[in-house]
Design a protein around this motif. Structure first.
Motif, PDB file in Angstrom:
ATOM      1  N   VAL A 105       0.691  -1.219   0.060  1.00 39.96           N
ATOM      2  CA  VAL A 105       0.031   0.086   0.052  1.00 39.96           C
ATOM      3  C   VAL A 105       1.041   1.317  -0.062  1.00 39.96           C
ATOM      4  O   VAL A 105       2.203   1.179   0.483  1.00 39.96           O
ATOM      5  CB  VAL A 105      -0.985   0.153   1.184  1.00 39.96           C
ATOM      6  N   SER A 106       0.220   2.354  -0.295  1.00 40.36           N
ATOM      7  CA  SER A 106       0.886   3.766  -0.196  1.00 40.36           C
ATOM      8  C   SER A 106       0.433   4.354   1.234  1.00 40.36           C
ATOM      9  O   SER A 106      -0.741   4.371   1.359  1.00 40.36           O
ATOM     10  CB  SER A 106       0.489   4.455  -1.334  1.00 40.36           C
ATOM     11  N   CYS A 107       1.269   5.037   2.086  1.00 40.91           N
ATOM     12  CA  CYS A 107       0.635   5.422   3.354  1.00 40.91           C
ATOM     13  C   CYS A 107       1.088   6.920   3.348  1.00 40.91           C
ATOM     14  O   CYS A 107       2.173   7.277   3.062  1.00 40.91           O
ATOM     15  CB  CYS A 107       1.254   4.757   4.556  1.00 40.91           C
ATOM     16  N   GLY A 108      -0.105   7.742   3.632  1.00 38.16           N
ATOM     17  CA  GLY A 108       0.223   9.041   3.977  1.00 38.16           C
ATOM     18  C   GLY A 108       0.069   9.089   5.435  1.00 38.16           C
ATOM     19  O   GLY A 108       0.164   8.000   6.020  1.00 38.16           O
ATOM     20  N   LYS A 109      -0.226  10.263   6.040  1.00 37.35           N
ATOM     21  CA  LYS A 109      -0.163  10.438   7.566  1.00 37.35           C
ATOM     22  C   LYS A 109      -1.361   9.457   8.176  1.00 37.35           C
ATOM     23  O   LYS A 109      -1.385   8.716   8.920  1.00 37.35           O
ATOM     24  CB  LYS A 109      -0.231  11.681   7.944  1.00 37.35           C
ATOM     25  N   CYS A 111      -3.769   8.449   5.717  1.00 38.14           N
ATOM     26  CA  CYS A 111      -4.421   7.688   4.472  1.00 38.14           C
ATOM     27  C   CYS A 111      -3.631   6.377   4.086  1.00 38.14           C
ATOM     28  O   CYS A 111      -2.561   6.313   3.829  1.00 38.14           O
ATOM     29  CB  CYS A 111      -4.540   8.375   3.464  1.00 38.14           C
ATOM     30  N   ILE A 112      -4.264   5.115   3.705  1.00 49.06           N
ATOM     31  CA  ILE A 112      -3.834   4.106   3.358  1.00 49.06           C
ATOM     32  C   ILE A 112      -4.388   3.940   1.861  1.00 49.06           C
ATOM     33  O   ILE A 112      -5.692   3.716   1.859  1.00 49.06           O
ATOM     34  CB  ILE A 112      -4.232   2.938   4.138  1.00 49.06           C
ATOM     35  N   ARG A 113      -3.709   3.890   0.904  1.00 50.53           N
ATOM     36  CA  ARG A 113      -4.232   3.799  -0.611  1.00 50.53           C
ATOM     37  C   ARG A 113      -3.889   2.527  -1.122  1.00 50.53           C
ATOM     38  O   ARG A 113      -2.598   2.051  -1.003  1.00 50.53           O
ATOM     39  CB  ARG A 113      -3.686   4.954  -1.602  1.00 50.53           C
ATOM     40  N   PHE A 114      -4.726   1.818  -1.669  1.00 50.71           N
ATOM     41  CA  PHE A 114      -4.655   0.568  -2.480  1.00 50.71           C
ATOM     42  C   PHE A 114      -5.014   0.439  -3.726  1.00 50.71           C
ATOM     43  O   PHE A 114      -6.272   0.769  -3.797  1.00 50.71           O
ATOM     44  CB  PHE A 114      -4.415  -0.800  -1.419  1.00 50.71           C
ATOM     45  N   LYS A 115      -4.545  -0.425  -4.805  1.00 47.69           N
ATOM     46  CA  LYS A 115      -5.074  -0.613  -5.990  1.00 47.69           C
ATOM     47  C   LYS A 115      -6.240  -1.679  -5.619  1.00 47.69           C
ATOM     48  O   LYS A 115      -7.018  -1.944  -6.612  1.00 47.69           O
ATOM     49  CB  LYS A 115      -4.028  -0.594  -7.092  1.00 47.69           C
ATOM     50  N   ARG A 116      -5.829  -2.785  -5.339  1.00 45.92           N
ATOM     51  CA  ARG A 116      -6.550  -3.942  -4.850  1.00 45.92           C
ATOM     52  C   ARG A 116      -6.598  -4.459  -3.512  1.00 45.92           C
ATOM     53  O   ARG A 116      -5.659  -4.163  -2.833  1.00 45.92           O
ATOM     54  CB  ARG A 116      -5.873  -5.087  -5.826  1.00 45.92           C
ATOM     55  N   LEU A 117      -7.753  -4.648  -3.074  1.00 47.50           N
ATOM     56  CA  LEU A 117      -7.847  -5.139  -1.658  1.00 47.50           C
ATOM     57  C   LEU A 117      -6.948  -6.334  -1.283  1.00 47.50           C
ATOM     58  O   LEU A 117      -6.443  -6.325  -0.102  1.00 47.50           O
ATOM     59  CB  LEU A 117      -9.373  -5.560  -1.474  1.00 47.50           C
ATOM     60  N   THR A 118      -6.623  -7.271  -2.176  1.00 50.04           N
ATOM     61  CA  THR A 118      -5.500  -8.245  -2.067  1.00 50.04           C
ATOM     62  C   THR A 118      -4.300  -7.538  -1.335  1.00 50.04           C
ATOM     63  O   THR A 118      -3.328  -8.428  -0.936  1.00 50.04           O
ATOM     64  CB  THR A 118      -5.543  -9.284  -2.772  1.00 50.04           C
ATOM     65  N   ASP A 119      -3.967  -6.476  -1.774  1.00 46.15           N
ATOM     66  CA  ASP A 119      -2.777  -5.543  -1.411  1.00 46.15           C
ATOM     67  C   ASP A 119      -2.731  -5.168  -0.163  1.00 46.15           C
ATOM     68  O   ASP A 119      -1.631  -4.933   0.614  1.00 46.15           O
ATOM     69  CB  ASP A 119      -2.534  -4.340  -2.500  1.00 46.15           C
ATOM     70  N   LEU A 120      -3.831  -5.142   0.504  1.00 48.75           N
ATOM     71  CA  LEU A 120      -4.068  -4.638   1.840  1.00 48.75           C
ATOM     72  C   LEU A 120      -3.959  -5.879   2.888  1.00 48.75           C
ATOM     73  O   LEU A 120      -4.775  -6.680   2.488  1.00 48.75           O
ATOM     74  CB  LEU A 120      -5.332  -4.025   2.140  1.00 48.75           C
ATOM     75  N   ASN A 121      -3.179  -5.747   3.990  1.00 48.56           N
ATOM     76  CA  ASN A 121      -3.352  -6.891   5.060  1.00 48.56           C
ATOM     77  C   ASN A 121      -4.569  -6.775   6.000  1.00 48.56           C
ATOM     78  O   ASN A 121      -4.469  -5.941   6.608  1.00 48.56           O
ATOM     79  CB  ASN A 121      -2.051  -6.873   5.743  1.00 48.56           C
ATOM     80  N   LEU A 122      -5.714  -7.315   5.479  1.00 49.18           N
ATOM     81  CA  LEU A 122      -7.012  -7.161   6.349  1.00 49.18           C
ATOM     82  C   LEU A 122      -6.728  -7.509   7.743  1.00 49.18           C
ATOM     83  O   LEU A 122      -7.377  -7.146   8.551  1.00 49.18           O
ATOM     84  CB  LEU A 122      -7.897  -7.970   5.664  1.00 49.18           C
ATOM     85  N   ASP A 123      -5.934  -8.726   8.015  1.00 50.32           N
ATOM     86  CA  ASP A 123      -5.753  -9.108   9.378  1.00 50.32           C
ATOM     87  C   ASP A 123      -5.027  -7.998  10.331  1.00 50.32           C
ATOM     88  O   ASP A 123      -5.631  -7.866  11.353  1.00 50.32           O
ATOM     89  CB  ASP A 123      -4.575 -10.351   9.482  1.00 50.32           C
ATOM     90  N   ALA A 124      -4.140  -7.356   9.823  1.00 52.68           N
ATOM     91  CA  ALA A 124      -3.428  -5.894  10.258  1.00 52.68           C
ATOM     92  C   ALA A 124      -4.294  -4.904  10.861  1.00 52.68           C
ATOM     93  O   ALA A 124      -4.629  -4.425  11.704  1.00 52.68           O
ATOM     94  CB  ALA A 124      -2.256  -5.583   9.764  1.00 52.68           C
ATOM     95  N   ILE A 125      -5.348  -4.838   9.538  1.00 46.82           N
ATOM     96  CA  ILE A 125      -6.264  -3.658   9.635  1.00 46.82           C
ATOM     97  C   ILE A 125      -7.425  -4.176  10.868  1.00 46.82           C
ATOM     98  O   ILE A 125      -7.650  -3.251  11.506  1.00 46.82           O
ATOM     99  CB  ILE A 125      -7.104  -3.513   8.352  1.00 46.82           C
ATOM    100  N   GLY A 126      -7.867  -5.344  10.889  1.00 40.13           N
ATOM    101  CA  GLY A 126      -8.667  -5.824  11.911  1.00 40.13           C
ATOM    102  C   GLY A 126      -8.135  -5.658  13.244  1.00 40.13           C
ATOM    103  O   GLY A 126      -8.929  -5.148  14.112  1.00 40.13           O
TER     104      GLY A 126
END
Length: 146
Positions: A105-109, A111-126
Motif C-alpha cells: 500500500v501507499s501510506c500518508g499520515k 491515508c492508506i491507498r491501495f489498488k486491490r484489496l488483496t494488496d491490503l493486510n486485512l488481518d493487520a487492519i482488523g
C-alpha cells in the motif's frame, strides 16, 4: 449528525462501480466486525461523500470551532481505494505507526491507498481497528490538535 439509515449505506455501496464495490463491501464488513462500536455514517468531504465509522469530536489547530469527524473512513477513487484512519496515538497517526504491517500500500499520515484489496493486510487492519475501539471505549482521546 445523525446515523444514516442502513439503506443509505447500501445505496452508497451500490453506487460504486465494478470491482471497487465488492472491495468496499468486504472492507466495510471487516471494519464493522473489528470495531462494531464505530457506527457507520456518511460524511461530506470536498463535495464527495465518504463512508465513515466512529464519528467523534475533532478540532485541528486551524479550526475555530470543534466539529466531528470519523475515526475511520473509506473513499473509492478512480484508480485506488483510500482507507483513512484519522486516529493519533502518542502524537503519530495510526497508519504511520503501522505502515510496515499494512501490505503493498501507499501510506500518508492518515491515508492508506491501495489498488486491490488483496494488496491490503486485512488481518493487520482488523487488529488495528479492534485496538482503536478498545482505546476509545476506555476513554482514550483518539483525536487531538495536530
Amino acid at each position: 449528525m445523525t446515523a444514516p439509515d442502513p439503506t443509505d449505506i447500501e445505496e452508497y455501496l451500490a453506487g460504486v462501480d465494478g470491482r471497487r464495490a465488492e472491495e468496499l463491501r468486504l472492507l466495510h464488513s471487516v471494519i464493522r466486525t473489528s470495531a462494531p462500536g464505530f457506527a457507520p455514517v456518511l460524511v461530506e468531504s470536498g463535495g464527495a461523500p465518504l463512508l465513515g465509522y466512529g464519528l467523534l469530536p475533532y478540532k485541528s489547530k486551524s479550526m475555530k470551532q470543534p466539529s466531528e469527524w470519523p475515526v475511520v473512513s473509506l473513499a473509492p477513487r478512480k484508480n485506488y481505494v483510500s482507507l483513512y484512519i484519522s486516529a493519533v496515538i502518542d502524537g503519530r497517526y495510526v497508519p504511520e505507526i503501522h505502515a510496515d504491517r499494512l501490505g503493498k500500500v501507499s501510506c500518508g499520515k492518515s491515508c492508506i491507498r491501495f489498488k486491490r484489496l488483496t494488496d491490503l493486510n486485512l488481518d493487520a487492519i482488523g487488529e488495528i481497528l479492534a485496538d482503536l475501539e478498545k482505546r476509545w471505549r476506555a476513554g482514550e482521546k483518539l483525536y487531538g490538535e495536530h
